[in-house]
Design a protein around this motif. Sequence first.
Motif, short mmCIF file in Angstrom:
data_model
loop_
_atom_site.label_atom_id
_atom_site.label_comp_id
_atom_site.label_asym_id
_atom_site.label_seq_id
_atom_site.Cartn_x
_atom_site.Cartn_y
_atom_site.Cartn_z
N VAL B 31 0.86 -1.19 0.00
CA VAL B 31 0.00 0.00 0.00
C VAL B 31 0.89 1.23 0.00
N MET B 35 4.90 1.41 5.34
CA MET B 35 6.22 0.79 5.41
C MET B 35 6.19 -0.52 6.18
N PRO B 87 -7.07 16.72 6.45
CA PRO B 87 -6.49 16.30 5.17
C PRO B 87 -5.71 14.99 5.26
N GLU B 88 -5.43 14.52 6.46
CA GLU B 88 -4.55 13.36 6.61
C GLU B 88 -5.28 12.11 7.06
N LEU B 89 -6.61 12.16 7.13
CA LEU B 89 -7.33 11.06 7.76
C LEU B 89 -7.58 9.87 6.84
N ALA B 90 -7.53 8.68 7.42
CA ALA B 90 -8.01 7.47 6.77
C ALA B 90 -9.34 7.13 7.43
N VAL B 91 -10.34 6.83 6.62
CA VAL B 91 -11.70 6.70 7.14
C VAL B 91 -12.29 5.32 6.82
N VAL B 92 -12.75 4.66 7.88
CA VAL B 92 -13.44 3.38 7.74
C VAL B 92 -14.93 3.67 7.58
N VAL B 106 -9.30 6.30 11.52
CA VAL B 106 -8.18 5.55 12.07
C VAL B 106 -7.29 6.57 12.77
N ARG B 107 -7.04 6.36 14.06
CA ARG B 107 -6.44 7.44 14.88
C ARG B 107 -5.20 8.06 14.21
N ASN B 137 0.27 2.28 16.89
CA ASN B 137 0.40 2.71 15.50
C ASN B 137 -0.59 3.84 15.24
N VAL B 139 -2.09 6.66 11.93
CA VAL B 139 -2.18 6.81 10.47
C VAL B 139 -2.43 8.27 10.10
N TRP B 141 -2.41 10.24 6.39
CA TRP B 141 -2.23 10.01 4.97
C TRP B 141 -1.08 10.84 4.42
N LYS B 143 1.33 11.98 1.18
CA LYS B 143 1.40 12.02 -0.29
C LYS B 143 2.82 11.83 -0.79
N GLU B 153 1.38 5.10 7.77
CA GLU B 153 1.29 4.50 9.10
C GLU B 153 2.67 4.58 9.75
#
Lengths: 476, 476
Positions: B31, B35, B87-92, B106-107, B137, B139, B141, B143, B153
């Motif tokens: 992904v 890393m 702007p940096e969030l990952a969303v479930v 995701v925190r 961990n 997260v 986002w 670029k 992550e």
Amino acid sequence: MADKLTPRSEDYSKWYNEIVPRAGLADYAPVRGCMVIMPYGYALWENIRADLDRRFKETGHVNAYFPLFIPMSFLEKEAEHVEGFSPELAVVTHGGGKELEEPLVVRPTSETVIGALYSKWIQSYRDLPVLINQWANVVRWEKRPRLFLRTTEFLWQEGHTAHATREEAEEETIRMLNVYADFAEQTAAIPVIRGRKSESEKFAGGVASYTIEAMMGNCWALQSATSHFLGQNFAKAFDITYLDRDNVLQHCWTTSWGLSTRMVGAVIMAHGDDQGLMLPPRLAPIQVVVVPIWKEDAQRATVMAAVEEIQRSLSDVRVEVDARDEYSPGWKFNEWELKGVPVRVEIGPRDVEKGQAVLSRRDVSGKAGKSFVPLEGLAQAVIDLLEEVQRALYDRALAFREEKTVDVSNYDDLREAVSGHFVRAYWCGSPEDEARLKEDTKATSRCIPIDQHVEPGVCAICGQPAQEKAIFARAY
Amino acid sequence: MADKLTPRSEDYSKWYNEIVPRAGLADYAPVRGCMVIMPYGYALWENIRADLDRRFKETGHVNAYFPLFIPMSFLEKEAEHVEGFSPELAVVTHGGGKELEEPLVVRPTSETVIGALYSKWIQSYRDLPVLINQWANVVRWEKRPRLFLRTTEFLWQEGHTAHATREEAEEETIRMLNVYADFAEQTAAIPVIRGRKSESEKFAGGVASYTIEAMMGNCWALQSATSHFLGQNFAKAFDITYLDRDNVLQHCWTTSWGLSTRMVGAVIMAHGDDQGLMLPPRLAPIQVVVVPIWKEDAQRATVMAAVEEIQRSLSDVRVEVDARDEYSPGWKFNEWELKGVPVRVEIGPRDVEKGQAVLSRRDVSGKAGKSFVPLEGLAQAVIDLLEEVQRALYDRALAFREEKTVDVSNYDDLREAVSGHFVRAYWCGSPEDEARLKEDTKATSRCIPIDQHVEPGVCAICGQPAQEKAIFARAY
């Protein structure tokens, strides 16, 4: 402690639900199904982790860290695997403010993503075996959550190994099963049955799954750790290959094995009584609590001087002194019993005069659990008592399990016994039998024990020929 | 090692990108932006973690674990916080096969969800202070990912504390900044500047952010850890209140502080040379490598007997013996230099005869770094040399930073110097100044150092009155 704890003997399930937050082990999180591991519970997990990590390193494993997010397409590469895990997945569809081209799965387990990396890292027989473990969080959507036992997110370790031959991979699978069993028995004081999982209970995508099954205080089983022989299934799905000594390209043989924060639940449920937790000394965050006692302020200095001396002498022990003024000794005794501290030292002005203290063990109530010990030999007495409590917890749990295990030879007896026992019976292994039992009693086959030397017999469920006996029980 | 490593002196950035996977520290995950921390890199992180964890516990903190998933609405409770992190969030959006009613984040950091729990746990002044840390961990986002420095992550620890008074919370903020600085300097051998972040660089939702800033080998800055005084912002957003001694309801004062796997990047970039890594002994997964040398098979037994004796004598040191037959001593020297092992022991048949070995230090190349040492005193000589290397790495990094730090008093000089230096200059603190500098040079204010005793002066950027000096630099 405003309300009285529901006695374990009265309502086991309610006791569990009350003791977990009250002892400071865990709490529910704002997101349904998720948990917060509180400091006392996390300290217990840290001790579990340290003990296992040492065992993993002693058996040649190293730690690494693999990513939380797995492309959905990875899971789909192994057909049984994706079928098994699909209903439990949490899916990230948006990242960095945009909709993702491919949805990402929050890892429910990491065979797939690790497979992709192993495919890249492993080239030659010289690179094998690869023996890697990771400590991580995983997510499996949970509809009926229960703290430590079933939560949407939990912490665990997952070992992932790759080998040149089938034999080596099978050996590794059993080696790690034995590491788990030794940990459970020696460190957590929980006797376990080592066995193979049935077809319907095995890991989705594996060839054979092994488990350690422990009996909880209500006679239900808890699958406490599993070790999977994955054959070449993931090696083929992810192209994990190596050039052998003859320069021929071969697929690797892989294993995976895991133990999670469920183990904290096992420790709570295997031990404990009406008064609260009963932690095995080797895992207890606090092994010894010292409670100084005085009636008049003038006595305080004398008693505290003795307490400091005791604390110094116990430098190798995890010891806590509870000198809080706002609580009575009796209140403190209850509190530390609820928290399951294995050994308590009480000392008052009269004791100091006599050069003694009272040693009290958590696992034996009343006078039988108390003894006066001279201050001079106190440290050694405490260390010996901790060992004794460790042994006693194991012995008690083993005796309980033996008392609550029965052998049956027909379905009526199986059906009747299985709600309150581990039931051992011949089984032909048919999934239909297992489905029938589950439908009738909610019980399942827990495992086919590895150590059994039996003649062929007759399946207790369907009457067909059976080669082995299985353990059946209700399970968490 | 097929290809030659790009020399650090030739192309610093390329050197970094090559050394990280080649030394076995980390690799990119399938992904994008994520890393994999490989075993050698993870061992480095484990050593960082163990050292910090000890420091946290010594300052009264305990560990706990909070959930990965945070309801989107929680982030929105603190306006600046959600604006900063959106702007940096990952969303479930999907879980357990269904679309969720409320999306889960995701925190990216845990102030909000921990705030919700603290609100529940804290009732009275007796419950304060709450001093909790978590290893987890997170997260965000990314670029433009770069291994260890910027990944979607990463692993970190985040401390979250709640206090009765502003003063206590401010003290805690600085206490933890100092813990980080001591760790960086004493353990990672990296000199750091302790300072306050400017308004535009501070934590979204905080009152004041403090940082330790380190100079990397190309004169860029790396923000290596931060400590935030959050005032009552999160206490008000999440209703974290307590009854004080007079039974009056008060809002708590909170802090948060974190250090991440970025620190591994700092260790790589602050030390190292054209040959590869140069790990500080206190963090090095392998502190000493022993390379036995022989030409004829008959010599092997003699040499290996001496090597085993050496290994036994170094039981307190992390030592690895490289007795692989398939590689030459020269190849092995290069390999372990690339991996940054601080001290090497070489021993051949002639050395055994003479009762000596060759000690070679990683940080001094050529003959100057080598010495013959009698086998009898070898263990102590190794331990002393490890200490010496630890000190030398720090001294070298400090001398480099001092050499590459300049004071300027006008914008032209600032603009010119800032690409290859830490530039110290009066600054009025205006965000417009900082935006202008960034636009012109890509550099930013790194911090306003805590330890400065200066008279008021004139801002080097805009000419307005200025009370303090700031450090400006390019930054990762």
